[in-house]
Design an enzyme around this catalytic site. Structure first.
Site, PDB file in Angstrom:
ATOM      1  N   THR A 158      41.262  49.314  37.345  1.00 38.44           N
ATOM      2  CA  THR A 158      42.029  47.798  36.997  1.00 38.44           C
ATOM      3  C   THR A 158      41.996  46.504  38.136  1.00 38.44           C
ATOM      4  O   THR A 158      40.540  46.345  38.339  1.00 38.44           O
ATOM      5  CB  THR A 158      43.973  48.498  37.129  1.00 38.44           C
ATOM      6  OG1 THR A 158      44.060  49.275  37.932  1.00 38.44           O
ATOM      7  CG2 THR A 158      43.274  49.118  35.987  1.00 38.44           C
ATOM      8  N   THR A 195      48.735  51.877  38.753  1.00 40.21           N
ATOM      9  CA  THR A 195      48.677  52.850  38.725  1.00 40.21           C
ATOM     10  C   THR A 195      48.105  54.233  39.453  1.00 40.21           C
ATOM     11  O   THR A 195      46.842  53.928  39.781  1.00 40.21           O
ATOM     12  CB  THR A 195      48.147  53.402  37.425  1.00 40.21           C
ATOM     13  OG1 THR A 195      49.713  52.453  36.270  1.00 40.21           O
ATOM     14  CG2 THR A 195      48.711  55.036  36.733  1.00 40.21           C
ATOM     15  N   GLU A 285      46.623  46.969  47.623  1.00 37.11           N
ATOM     16  CA  GLU A 285      46.126  45.206  47.124  1.00 37.11           C
ATOM     17  C   GLU A 285      46.643  44.565  48.331  1.00 37.11           C
ATOM     18  O   GLU A 285      47.342  44.793  48.550  1.00 37.11           O
ATOM     19  CB  GLU A 285      47.543  44.943  45.804  1.00 37.11           C
ATOM     20  CG  GLU A 285      47.186  45.782  44.572  1.00 37.11           C
ATOM     21  CD  GLU A 285      48.174  45.795  43.285  1.00 37.11           C
ATOM     22  OE1 GLU A 285      47.313  45.879  42.775  1.00 37.11           O
ATOM     23  OE2 GLU A 285      49.392  45.296  43.785  1.00 37.11           O
ATOM     24  N   ASN A 408      50.381  39.728  43.027  1.00 38.92           N
ATOM     25  CA  ASN A 408      51.177  40.280  42.379  1.00 38.92           C
ATOM     26  C   ASN A 408      51.806  39.189  42.313  1.00 38.92           C
ATOM     27  O   ASN A 408      52.642  39.266  40.764  1.00 38.92           O
ATOM     28  CB  ASN A 408      51.482  40.971  43.036  1.00 38.92           C
ATOM     29  CG  ASN A 408      51.343  42.640  43.096  1.00 38.92           C
ATOM     30  OD1 ASN A 408      50.970  43.520  42.610  1.00 38.92           O
ATOM     31  ND2 ASN A 408      50.919  42.853  44.967  1.00 38.92           N
ATOM     32  N   SER A 413      49.585  36.296  34.634  1.00 39.79           N
ATOM     33  CA  SER A 413      48.928  34.508  34.302  1.00 39.79           C
ATOM     34  C   SER A 413      47.921  34.508  34.660  1.00 39.79           C
ATOM     35  O   SER A 413      46.586  34.747  34.766  1.00 39.79           O
ATOM     36  CB  SER A 413      49.469  33.487  35.448  1.00 39.79           C
ATOM     37  OG  SER A 413      49.808  33.713  36.385  1.00 39.79           O
TER      38      SER A 413
END
Lengths: 413, 413
Positions: A158, A195, A285, A408, A413
Site C-alpha cells: 500500500t 497495516t 512512513e 498521514n 484527500s
C-alpha cells in the site's frame, strides 16, 4: 504520499527460490488502485499446515475474524490477499464479503471454505466489493506459478515504497528445507492505508500445533518488537504455512515444537522473521533513520521491552533522532514514564559506543561532538542500562519526520 | 522554535486581582536566556498551607524530590521557580543545587528550609548553577508585589508562546475568596525545554490535608486529562497554596475536604485548573487545532479515560486532524488498540454533531462534506460511544503538525 523509495531500502533484493507445494498468482482487480496488481492468490496443491498470529485490536477486521475461525482446522489450501481496502469496520457487509471471497476461492481451487485464509489492507470502513474476486480467482488458480515471490510481495503493497521479501534454508534431520516470506507495512500501522501483513511458507513437514508454537515464539522479538508510530492495525496478520513437500526427501514429520530436530529451522525462521520485520521498520512512513533501542538490566525481559517501547514510541525521542540531536535527556524522560521500575541514579545511556550518561547524570567525559557524530549515521543504536536486574530486550523503530506528518495528514484527500 | 504566538492563544488575558498574603517578584538571573526574566519568587508573609501533585516519572528532577520531602510539613513561606534549566538528571550536583537555592531563599525570606518549595524547567542533564539565585533572591524579597501575576507567568515560560493566567472567586461560608493561578507548558512535555508547571494561590483558610484532597481530585479531569505528545516530564509540578488571609474577613477555617462549605470553592478551583490545563494544550508545540475526545459507554470511567488517551495520543489521529481529514477509521483503530473492552459492532463515532459510524460500520447517512466541514474548525469534538456501560471521560489534545517535528527536531541546536 511521495513516490520516492525509502532511503533505508535494501540495496538489493533476495533471490527467492521456489518453495515446493505453493504456487502464486497476482491480478489487477481494480479494488482501489489503477494500473497495478492488488490481489494475491496462494495455492497449496496439497493441504498445508497453517499457523497464525493476529492483531490484538478489539476492533479487528472481518478477514482477521475469518482467519481466526479457520485456524482451528489447521489446514490451508488457498490464501487470498488484497490491497486497497481493509474490509475493516464494515459490519455485516464485511462478513458477507469474506464469505463470498472464500466461496470464490474454494470453487477456484477445489477445497473447502474452512481451508481458505484471507487478508485485506487498505481503507477502513469502505465496503469491499468481493464480486471483483469472483471474476479473477479461477484464472489465477490456473496461472499460479512457484517462482512468483517478488510479484506477490508487490501486489500486497500500500504505502510501502519497496516490496519486502526474505528467504532462508535450514536442515531438519539432514534434509534441507526452504523458508520464504513476504511482508508489507509502512506504519506499524496506518489503518487507512497501511497495516502489517506477512506470509511465510516452508516446504518442511511440521504439524500445525508445532508450527503455531514456532510462530508465536518467533513473533515476540521480531514483528512484536518493531514500532513505527505506536498505532496498531485492525488487520495485522502474520501466517506461516508448511507444505510438507520435504517429506518426499525423507524429512520425518515433526509434531512437537520442542523436538531438537527443529533447532536449525527455528533459528532460520526467527532470522527470516527479523529480516522481514526490520524491512517494515526501514520503510516506516517518512523514515530517514532506523533506531535499535536495547534495554539491559531491567527487572525482567518484559520490563525491558516495555521500557524499550516507551523510548521507541516517544515522539520527542523520534523527532530528536530526525534532527540528528543527541538528546539523551529525552531518553531519560521516556525511561521515567514507562511505568517500569527504574532508579534514576543507576541509569546509564549510550548512543552508539558513546556513553552519554552514567550514575544519574551526564557522563563526566561527555563529548557533544562524539555523540552528534553517532546521530548523523543512518542506523542508530540507543542502549540503556537500568542497573536493577538482568532483563533485556531490543526494539526497533524509525525517526519521526515532517514527511510522516505529510503522508498521514494528506492521506485520504 | 518560531517566534510566533499559537493561533489557539486566548484572544485576551484575564485581569488578575491580587491575592492577599502572597507577593511575587521576577528577575533575570541569566540561567540560560538573555534579555528576559527567568526566576520567579513567591513570598508568603504568613505561613501558607500547601498541597502538591508531581510527575509520576521514575526519573524525577531534583526539585521534585525536594518538594515531595517538604510537602509533609504542610507549610510554605517561599517558592522559587526558574526557567532555562530543569535541574533534572543532574545527580548529586542537582541535589546540592536545590539545597543551596533553598538556603538562599530561606535567608532572604526569613523562614526554614522546610518551608521553601522549588521548581525548575529547561534543559535536562545540565548542572544548574544555583549561586546565580543567591545574588537576586534578597532583593526580590524586598521588591515582591501582590499585583504581579502576569509577569510571574512570563518568567516561567520556555517554549510557551503566551503566558497562562487564570482567576476565579468563590464563597466559603458567605466570605468571598479569590483563587489565582499561573501555568507553563507547551508539550505535555518536552523535557529539553518544556514541562508542565502550575502554581495556584488562594486567600482561603483551608488546612493542608483538605487542600491536598481538593487538588488531587481536581487534577484528574484537568491537568491529568490533557496530552500534547504523550511524553511525561521529569519535572511536572502543580502546587496549591492557601494564605488563609480570608480568616480576617471571618472565614471559618476548613479542615475537612468533604465539608459542604467547600462546594463553591471546589467548583471554582476545578474550573480554574481546567482553564489553565486547556491553555497548556492550546499552546501545544506546533498546534493549530484543539481536540476534545469524549468517550461514553465504557466499562468504567477509568476505561473511558484510557480509550480517550489512546485516541488523543495516536499519531495517526493527530496527523489526520492536522490534515483536516475526517478519518474516523483511525479513531476505530485507536479504540481497538487501547486494551480496554470494546465491541466493534456497538461502536459509534461522532465528529462534532456528525455521526460518522454506527453499529460497527460507516453511518448509512454518512456525508463526507458534513464531516469535513467539522474538521475545518479550530476546535474539534470527537465523541465515541462504546455501548458497553456508563463509564465516561473527556481528554484534550492538539493536532500533530510539521511544526511539532520542526520545533522538537531542531530544538537543542
Amino acid at each position: 504520499m511521495s513516490g520516492s523509495v525509502s532511503p533505508l531500502a535494501p540495496k538489493s533484493f533476495a533471490e527467492m527460490p521456489p518453495v515446493r507445494g505453493v504456487r502464486m498468482a497476482t491480478a489487477a482487480a481494480g479494488i482501489k488502485y489503477k494500473n497495478r496488481t492488488d490481489v494475491l492468490l496462494m495455492v497449496f496443491d496439497e493441504p498445508a499446515a497453517v499457523a497464525g498470529v493476529f492483531t490484538r485490536s478489539r476492533c479487528p477486521s472481518a478477514p482477521v475474524d475469518f482467519c481466526r475461525q479457520n485456524l482451528a482446522g489447521g489446514v490451508a489450501r488457498a490464501v487470498v490477499v488484497n490491497s486497497g481496502n481493509a474490509n475493516a469496520f464494515t459490519g455485516k457487509k464485511g462478513k458477507a464479503a469474506t464469505e463470498l471471497t472464500a466461496q470464490s476461492a474454494s470453487e477456484a481451487v477445489g477445497c473447502s471454505i474452512g481451508e481458505v485464509f484471507l487478508a485485506s489492507t487498505g481503507v477502513i470502513g469502505e465496503p469491499l466489493d468481493a464480486t471483483k474476486f469472483a471474476g479473477v480467482l479461477s484464472d489465477m488458480t490456473t496461472e499460479a506459478a512457484s517462482d512468483f515471490w517478488f510479484e506477490a510481495a508487490k501486489a500486497i503493497m500500500t504505502t510501502d515504497t519497496y516490496p519486502k521479501v526474505s528467504t532462508r534454508s535450514a536442515k531438519i534431520g539432514g534434509v534441507t528445507v526452504t523458508i520464504n516470506g513476504i511482508a508489507k507495512g509502512a506504519g506499524m500501522i496506518a489503518p487507512d492505508m497501511a497495516t502489517m501483513l506477512s506470509f511465510v511458507v516452508t516446504d518442511a513437514d511440521i504439524a500445525p500445533e508445532a508450527l503455531q508454537v514456532l510462530l508465536s515464539e518467533g513473533t515476540g522479538p521480531t514483528f512484536n518488537s518493531v514500532t513505527v508510530d505506536s498505532d496498531t492495525s485492525t488487520s495485522d496478520t502474520l501466517m506461516l504455512f508448511a507444505t510438507r513437500a520435504a517429506a518426499r526427501d525423507g524429512q520425518k514429520a515433526v509434531t512437537d515444537a520442542t523436538d531438537p530436530a527443529l533447532d536449525g529451522f527455528r533459528a532460520a525462521l526467527n532470522d527470516l522473521l527479523r529480516d522481514l520485520a526490520l524491512q517494515v521498520v526501514r520503510d516506516g512512513e517518512g523514515a530517514r533513520k532506523m533506531v535499535a533501542v536495547t534495554v539491559e538490566g531491567a527487572e525482567s525481559d518484559l520490563a525491558a521491552k516495555r521500557i524499550g517501547l516507551s523510548v521507541a514510541n516517544s515522539p520527542l525521542v523520534k523527532t530528536a533522532v530526525a534532527g540528528e540531536d543527541a538528546n539523551w535527556g529525552r531518553v531519560v524522560m521516556a525511561v521515567g514514564k514507562s511505568g517500569e521500575m527504574a532508579d534514576r541514579d543507576r541509569l546509564a545511556i549510550w548512543f552508539g559506543d558513546v556513553r552519554v550518561a552514567v550514575d544519574g547524570e551526564r557522563d563526566p567525559s561527555y563529548s557533544e561532538a562524539a555523540a552528534s557524530a553517532v546521530m548523523k549515521e543512518e542506523d542508530i543504536a540507543i542502549r540503556v542500562e537500568i542497573g536493577l536486574g538482568s532483563g533485556k530486550a531490543t526494539v526497533y523503530t524509525c525517526d519521526l519526520t515532517k514527511e510522516y506528518v505529510e503522508i498521514n495528514g494528506d492521506y485520504r484527500s
